[in-house]
Design a protein around this motif. Structure first.
Motif, PDB file in Angstrom:
ATOM      1  N   GLN A   1     100.161   6.041  63.711  1.00  0.00           N
ATOM      2  CA  GLN A   1     101.421   6.741  63.530  1.00  0.00           C
ATOM      3  C   GLN A   1     101.252   8.233  63.793  1.00  0.00           C
TER       4      GLN A   1
ATOM      5  N   GLN B   1     110.816  12.342  62.421  1.00  0.00           N
ATOM      6  CA  GLN B   1     110.591  11.045  63.049  1.00  0.00           C
ATOM      7  C   GLN B   1     109.112  10.690  63.027  1.00  0.00           C
TER       8      GLN B   1
ATOM      9  N   GLU C   1     106.485   7.950  65.043  1.00  0.00           N
ATOM     10  CA  GLU C   1     106.296   6.971  66.114  1.00  0.00           C
ATOM     11  C   GLU C   1     104.998   6.228  65.870  1.00  0.00           C
ATOM     12  N   GLU C   2     105.034   4.923  66.085  1.00  0.00           N
ATOM     13  CA  GLU C   2     103.814   4.131  66.070  1.00  0.00           C
ATOM     14  C   GLU C   2     103.401   3.972  67.524  1.00  0.00           C
ATOM     15  N   VAL C   3     102.228   4.492  67.874  1.00  0.00           N
ATOM     16  CA  VAL C   3     101.857   4.624  69.282  1.00  0.00           C
ATOM     17  C   VAL C   3     100.509   3.966  69.600  1.00  0.00           C
TER      18      VAL C   3
END
Length: 169
Positions: free
Chosen positions: A135, A142, A144-146
């Motif tokens: 993450q 925000q 994001e899971e990347v």
């Protein structure tokens, strides 16, 4: 527009807070009080840190904290207790904020990032993550899971002067 340029940052952040609350009320969130909504926006440590980072920027001329010590001091001494409570942050357990619930590793934080209102800077990074993803949290709240490629791209973006024990400056 000229009016906003001459307005003090605290006054502007107050106006933005009111607009945010009004926007949440009119967007179907009217049944929830602002404190509940703020709590929902801070339901994980990574979100709490990103939002606290942005709060630091708003109070310090758009500049992020210079290091972990300054960041912890801001959380403990620069934030009103009722605001921390709404964010579900326990001021007695500030050290706990700096480790991920998912991988239990200290977060990598990019200190000294400058950004104004509406900026979206990646500032908080999970070290190991879970299930092949990590993450990344941004100053706009925000997360994001990347995958690894995107993680490296975000980690290398923006200002940095070096890494020390998992902390980027």
């Amino acid at each position: 527009m000229r009016y906003f340029c001459c307005m003090g940052e605290r006054k502007l952040s107050g106006i933005l807070s009111v607009l945010l609350i009004c926007g949440l009320s009119s967007s179907g969130c009217a049944s929830k009080d602002p404190a509940s909504r703020i709590g929902e926006m801070n339901d994980t440590r990574i979100k709490q840190l990103a939002n606290l980072y942005m709060a630091h920027q708003m109070r310090n001329g758009s500049n992020g904290p210079k290091d972990q010590s300054a960041f912890k001091s801001f959380v403990q001494n620069g934030m009103a207790p009722h605001r921390l409570e709404m964010m579900r942050v326990d001021s007695a357990k500030v050290d706990d904020l700096f480790a991920s619930e998912r991988d239990e590793q200290p977060f990598i934080i990019k200190y000294g990032q400058s950004g104004g209102i509406m900026s979206k800077l990646p500032v908080v990074f999970e070290k190991e993550g879970r299930g092949g993803t990590r993450q990344v949290a941004f100053t706009n709240g925000q997360v994001e899971e990347v995958d690894d490629a995107r993680y490296q791209e975000l980690l290398q973006s923006g200002k940095k002067t070096g890494a020390t024990s998992g902390v980027l400056k």
